[in-house]
Design a protein around this motif. Structure first.
Motif, short mmCIF file in Angstrom:
data_model
loop_
_atom_site.label_atom_id
_atom_site.label_comp_id
_atom_site.label_asym_id
_atom_site.label_seq_id
_atom_site.Cartn_x
_atom_site.Cartn_y
_atom_site.Cartn_z
N GLU A 227 0.82 -1.22 0.00
CA GLU A 227 0.00 0.00 0.00
C GLU A 227 0.85 1.26 0.00
O GLU A 227 0.42 2.31 -0.47
N THR A 300 -8.18 7.30 0.34
CA THR A 300 -9.33 7.24 1.25
C THR A 300 -10.53 6.56 0.59
O THR A 300 -11.24 5.80 1.23
N ILE A 304 -7.57 2.80 2.01
CA ILE A 304 -6.15 2.67 2.37
C ILE A 304 -5.78 3.85 3.26
O ILE A 304 -6.18 4.99 2.99
N ARG A 305 -5.02 3.57 4.33
CA ARG A 305 -4.60 4.64 5.24
C ARG A 305 -3.74 5.64 4.48
O ARG A 305 -2.70 5.25 3.92
N THR A 307 -1.71 7.72 5.57
CA THR A 307 -0.40 7.90 6.19
C THR A 307 0.64 6.93 5.65
O THR A 307 1.82 7.00 6.01
N ARG A 308 0.21 6.02 4.77
CA ARG A 308 1.17 5.08 4.16
C ARG A 308 2.31 5.81 3.46
O ARG A 308 3.46 5.39 3.50
N ASP A 311 4.73 7.00 6.03
CA ASP A 311 5.52 5.88 6.57
C ASP A 311 6.73 5.63 5.68
O ASP A 311 7.86 5.49 6.16
#
Lengths: 342, 330
Positions: A227, A300, A304-305, A307-308, A311
């Motif tokens: 992701e 969104t 899927i988050r 914030t991936r 990260d």
């Protein structure tokens, strides 16, 4: 009104004193030693005023009377033009341009107006003009024209071996291509995904003209979750959908035009480098923000988050230490803290 | 030679030029150029009289529009060009196509600029031929590249000789004496500067990189090249002017490399710090310094320079009206 001037007849660097004045009927009277001559206004050219530099009154035979009393010459010019309006008509354009310039460089008020106009135009051009030009060019250039440009860039990078063939397993490539196909369909853009090994460029992703997106092996390897790469691909496809490369070209062309218009190509060319680069930097940040928004929206909507992306960026920062933002994806993207997480 | 220009007065001329150039999308630029020249020349005094620049902006407009159209074409060609080893094919093909007209442009531009520069109503002039310009411009540049730079100082020297020897003030011819040795020495010195300072600058840039960031680190690594280019410009100008004669009149130019380097560097910092508003002051600083180091040793009475009857102002007026002016590259 009698103006003392030095007459140089244009044959030798010897001058003689003369006196200029306005005679009836819009004629210029010249007292030259013992003789007095008169010239019609149409036969004389009075140079425009530049601050307090000496002015030249050129006669029909090419001789020049050079005088330093600028106010008196202004008055003489006005008096002659008023008395011979028919002869002044042919000079209306040149006189008008000179008068406009004189209004702006005459006093503090003129300088304030000039400064406001200059800053206002520069602001409007960078805020609305350049983006509008970009949009106009994007709609004028058909999307088919983009493809060869991007392909040539990729070919050139292959040629100079900055790009090497990928070492990723075919299955890994296929799964990423499937994910890429989903995003492409969702965003409604025409694009291809390619993989390359590029040691000098670190963990990196590019979108070139015509919709080719390239992932380096390093960015695929550093990702802990597919992701994260989906987020990167959605971001790059955002650039593709908005045709940002073409907008960048249009905007840097606009900036070059503005700067060559503002500065004569002398010392100023050296000085012009820094401001134009700053402008370009802020444009590309705007584009990054736009691509971020497109990626955020896609992620969104697909559960899927968002914030991936962060990260992955944090991991890239951690992996390459202090000096890494020279070549990696970070170099072309704003620092982690600035990216939209909301 | 004395310069009486003042920063704030020139600032007013400059900001009016900028505003009008922007407001007219560049169409005002010939007027801006003429007004700038007239301010600088009009404040440069030799004897009791200043220099004059007499070009008509209206006649400069068509030439500028054509130049802009050519450059725009080159940009578009560059954008849609195939790349060969990273080089844009159409762009370089465009430059090559431009090579045959380069000598014509050089001769026209220099002739234009000198013809309109006058002192006591006697004009300067340029008599260079297109054929010889073709030799010293495109051909010499290619020959310089083919010799890997070794022939370049000599070619540059001959080119400067061509430019000076074909220039005149009225009937009085300019001559450039000396030989290419001074040019070879200068280029060798510039190579020495780059070799000598490259490693120290790289080392310092590497050390300071974490503190100052990549932008300033790049500037530090570029310093040796910038110093070398200032060195070449200054040394060649000194050599050239100090070996130029006008009839029996001699000149001397004694610019200091470090002084010019300091002027350029401090100007850049001040221009950046004032968002460009320092540009007119920066220009005057350099102009004033150059003139302060320039000396003229007259060999004849100042009032006895003859004008060229063939270039009388009235004959010129007719010649100008039937062709347009080219003033690029000066």
């Amino acid at each position: 009104m009698r103006i003392h001037a030095e007459l140089y007849d244009g044959s030798v660097t010897t001058g003689r004193p003369v006196v200029l004045s306005a005679a009836p009927g819009g004629r210029l009277r010249i007292e030259d030693g013992g003789t007095i001559r008169e010239h019609a206004y149409a036969e004389v050219r009075i140079a425009s005023r530049i601050a307090d530099t000496p002015r030249r009154v050129t006669l029909a035979d090419g001789s020049g009377c050079i005088a330093t009393d600028n106010d008196a010459i202004d008055a003489l010019d006005v008096a002659l033009a008023r008395a011979a309006p028919a002869q002044a008509r042919g000079r209306r354009f040149r006189r008008g341009v000179d008068r406009l310039a004189r209004l702006l460089d005459r006093d503090a008020l003129g300088v304030a107006v000039a400064l406001t106009v200059a800053v206002g135009i520069l602001f409007a051009a960078s805020r609305w003009g350049a983006p509008a030009l970009g949009t106009a060019i994007v709609s004028a250039v058909p999307p088919e024209a983009d493809a060869p440009i991007g392909q040539q860039l990729v070919d050139a990078l292959d040629q100079i071996r900055l790009f090497q063939p990928t070492a990723l397993a075919p299955e890994r490539q296929d799964s990423l291509r499937r994910a890429f196909g989903d995003i492409r369909g969702d965003l409604g853009v025409d694009a291809r995904l390619e993989f390359r090994q590029a040691k000098l460029l670190g963990p990196n992703a590019f979108a070139v003209a015509g919709g080719t997106v390239i992932l380096t092996d390093a960015i695929v390897e550093i990702a802990m979750h597919d992701e994260e790469l989906v987020a990167v691909l959605a971001h790059e496809l955002g650039h593709v959908r908005e045709r940002h490369w073409l907008r960048m070209v249009a905007q840097s062309a606009a900036i070059v035009v503005i700067w060559t218009a503002v500065t004569d190509p002398t010392l100023a060319t050296l000085a012009a480098v820094a401001p134009s680069q700053l402008l370009e930097l802020s444009y590309s940040r705007e584009f990054e923000r736009e691509a971020d928004e497109i990626a955020f929206d896609y992620l969104t909507r697909n559960g899927i988050r968002p914030t991936r992306l962060q990260d992955l960026l944090k991991r890239i920062t951690a992996s390459c230490g202090e000096h890494c933002d020279q070549a990696s994806w970070l170099s072309s993207h704003p620092p982690v803290e600035e990216r939209s997480g909301d | 030679m004395v310069f009486y220009g003042e920063g704030w007065k020139y600032f007013r001329v400059w900001i009016a030029n900028v505003a009008l150039t922007l407001a007219t999308l560049g169409l005002y630029s010939p007027w801006a150029k003429v007004r700038t020249r007239r301010y600088l020349y009009g404040n440069t005094y030799f004897g009791n009289e200043s220099f004059d620049f007499t070009a008509d902006p209206v006649s400069m407009l068509p030439g500028r529009l054509i130049a802009v159209a050519l450059i725009a074409t080159l940009w578009v060609a560059d954008l849609f060009s195939p790349l060969v080893y990273g080089f844009s094919l159409y762009y370089f093909a465009g430059l090559l196509a431009f090579a045959p007209i380069l000598p014509w442009v050089v001769v026209r531009a220099r002739s234009f600029n000198l013809r309109h520069t006058r002192w006591r109503n006697v004009g300067f002039a340029f008599h260079g031929t297109y054929r010889e310009a073709a030799l010293w411009y495109p051909i010499a540049i290619l020959a310089g590249i083919a010799s890997m730079g070794l022939a370049w100082p000599w070619l540059r020297w001959r080119r400067d000789q061509y430019l000076t020897d074909n220039s005149s003030f009225g009937l009085t011819q300019c001559r450039l004496a000396g030989d290419s040795g001074g040019y070879y020495g200068t280029y060798a010195g510039s190579v020495g500067i780059v070799i000598g300072l490259m490693l120290p600058c790289l080392f310092i840039a590497g050390k300071l990189m974490p503190a100052v960031g990549p932008f300033f680190a790049t500037i530090i690594t570029a310093l040796p090249f910038f110093l070398a280019s200032v060195y070449i410009t200054v040394r060649l100008a000194n050599y050239r002017w100090s070996n130029t004669t006008l009839g029996g009149t001699r000149f001397r130019l004694r610019l200091s490399v470090m002084q010019m380097f300091w002027l350029y560097m401090s100007n850049m910092v001040l221009i950046a710090a004032t968002a460009g508003l320092f540009i007119p002051f920066a220009r005057l600083r350099v102009f004033r310094y150059r003139l302060s180091r320039f000396e003229v040793f007259l060999a004849q009475d100042i009032a006895t320079f003859q004008a060229d009857p063939a270039a009388s102002p009235s004959a010129l007026g007719a010649a100008i009206s039937d062709g347009f002016e080219i003033d690029v590259g000066a």
